[in-house]
Enzyme design. Structure first.
Site, PDB file in Angstrom:
ATOM      1  N   ARG A  62       1.040  -1.022  -0.307  1.00  0.00           N
ATOM      2  CA  ARG A  62       0.082  -0.137  -0.193  1.00  0.00           C
ATOM      3  C   ARG A  62       1.284   1.065   0.201  1.00  0.00           C
ATOM      4  O   ARG A  62       0.387   2.225  -0.374  1.00  0.00           O
ATOM      5  CB  ARG A  62      -0.759   0.205   0.993  1.00  0.00           C
ATOM      6  CG  ARG A  62      -2.453  -0.818   0.933  1.00  0.00           C
ATOM      7  CD  ARG A  62      -2.783  -1.414   2.048  1.00  0.00           C
ATOM      8  NE  ARG A  62      -2.249  -2.644   2.708  1.00  0.00           N
ATOM      9  CZ  ARG A  62      -2.747  -2.019   4.079  1.00  0.00           C
ATOM     10  NH1 ARG A  62      -3.582  -2.133   4.820  1.00  0.00           N
ATOM     11  NH2 ARG A  62      -1.481  -3.633   4.494  1.00  0.00           N
ATOM     12  N   GLU A  99       5.497  -9.457  14.576  1.00  0.00           N
ATOM     13  CA  GLU A  99       4.141  -9.252  15.974  1.00  0.00           C
ATOM     14  C   GLU A  99       4.316 -10.819  16.390  1.00  0.00           C
ATOM     15  O   GLU A  99       5.112 -11.302  17.063  1.00  0.00           O
ATOM     16  CB  GLU A  99       3.387  -9.631  15.918  1.00  0.00           C
ATOM     17  CG  GLU A  99       2.327  -8.891  16.855  1.00  0.00           C
ATOM     18  CD  GLU A  99       1.035  -8.122  16.830  1.00  0.00           C
ATOM     19  OE1 GLU A  99       0.587  -7.869  15.119  1.00  0.00           O
ATOM     20  OE2 GLU A  99      -0.097  -8.039  17.827  1.00  0.00           O
TER      21      GLU A  99
HETATM   22  P1  AMP Z   1       4.230  -1.947  11.747  1.00  0.00           P
HETATM   23  O1  AMP Z   1       5.267  -2.023  11.629  1.00  0.00           O
HETATM   24  O2  AMP Z   1       3.888  -2.623  13.206  1.00  0.00           O
HETATM   25  O3  AMP Z   1       4.182  -0.416  12.704  1.00  0.00           O
HETATM   26  O4  AMP Z   1       3.307  -1.821  10.784  1.00  0.00           O
HETATM   27  C1  AMP Z   1       2.471  -1.083   9.539  1.00  0.00           C
HETATM   28  C2  AMP Z   1       2.807  -2.253   8.404  1.00  0.00           C
HETATM   29  O5  AMP Z   1       1.642  -3.346   8.530  1.00  0.00           O
HETATM   30  C3  AMP Z   1       2.090  -0.708   7.108  1.00  0.00           C
HETATM   31  O6  AMP Z   1       2.914  -1.373   6.204  1.00  0.00           O
HETATM   32  C4  AMP Z   1       0.604  -1.812   7.409  1.00  0.00           C
HETATM   33  O7  AMP Z   1       0.086  -1.784   6.313  1.00  0.00           O
HETATM   34  C5  AMP Z   1       0.882  -2.862   8.502  1.00  0.00           C
HETATM   35  N1  AMP Z   1      -0.368  -2.689   9.451  1.00  0.00           N
HETATM   36  C6  AMP Z   1      -0.040  -2.293  10.859  1.00  0.00           C
HETATM   37  N2  AMP Z   1      -1.015  -2.743  11.383  1.00  0.00           N
HETATM   38  C7  AMP Z   1      -2.000  -2.444  11.126  1.00  0.00           C
HETATM   39  C8  AMP Z   1      -3.710  -2.034  10.801  1.00  0.00           C
HETATM   40  N3  AMP Z   1      -4.251  -1.623  12.338  1.00  0.00           N
HETATM   41  N4  AMP Z   1      -4.496  -1.601   9.933  1.00  0.00           N
HETATM   42  C9  AMP Z   1      -3.786  -2.187   8.518  1.00  0.00           C
HETATM   43  N5  AMP Z   1      -2.497  -2.521   8.239  1.00  0.00           N
HETATM   44  C10 AMP Z   1      -1.512  -1.815   9.512  1.00  0.00           C
END
Ligand code: AMP
Length: 169
Positions: A62, A99
């Protein structure tokens, strides 16, 4: 169009893709209001700051949609930050914690001042790894922008750069 109005087109999908995750689905927003969405990201940098950006890097997938549209709007180049195994060599890579388990991002090396773009900032692990990767690849990361900051981390920063967000929860 106000950011509050854009928010109305982001759907919440509970327990997707795993139990306990409230997924923010931007598909309706892209479908109905793509141009104002890209415009909202554009406004995260001042004209002076835009003048100091050579190219945008988007994180698969995205981040590609948003970053590429923003790059075209601004007449800048676009750089792909991809999941492992998609780009032909030469590539640099960066492993990062998810995670559950870990992931690897890859890019082709290059030069220039970058704006790094993704859709959602959750834990910040992806944005942090992508910024490190861009630096490892020879780029100069000047700014970080996301469409949505879920505010799971208070005041996320990579080095001294904050993540600018068009929409905050
Ligand atoms: P993070 O590495 O935990 O900051 O997660 C960010 C990545 O995971 C981004 O590329 C998002 O597309 C996806 N992502 C994580 N959490 C969500 C969420 N609650 N809704 C949509 N996309 C998410």
């Amino acid at each position: 169009m106000t950011h509050l109005h854009l928010k109305k087109y982001i759907l919440e999908s509970a327990d997707f893709p795993r139990p306990g995750i409230l997924f923010r689905d931007i598909a309706p927003l892209l479908r109905e209001h793509f141009a104002p969405t890209v415009e909202a990201l554009d406004g995260l940098l001042s004209e002076t700051e835009w003048g100091e950006i050579d190219a945008l890097a988007g994180i698969e997938s995205r981040g590609f949609v948003l970053g590429a549209a923003l790059a075209a709007r601004r007449g800048k180049g676009f750089v792909l930050v991809r999941k492992q195994g998609k780009l032909p060599p030469p590539v640099v890579d960066m492993r990062y914690d998810l995670e559950y388990g870990s992931g690897v991002l890859e890019m082709q090396p290059g030069r220039g001042r970058l704006l790094l773009v993704d859709d959602v900032l959750a834990t910040g692990g992806t944005l942090n790894a992508a910024a490190e990767l861009c630096e490892r690849g020879g780029y100069d990361v000047r700014a970080l922008a996301v469409l949505i900051d879920l505010r799971l981390v208070d005041g996320f920063r990579w080095r001294d750069l904050p993540a600018r967000a068009a929409i905050v929860y």
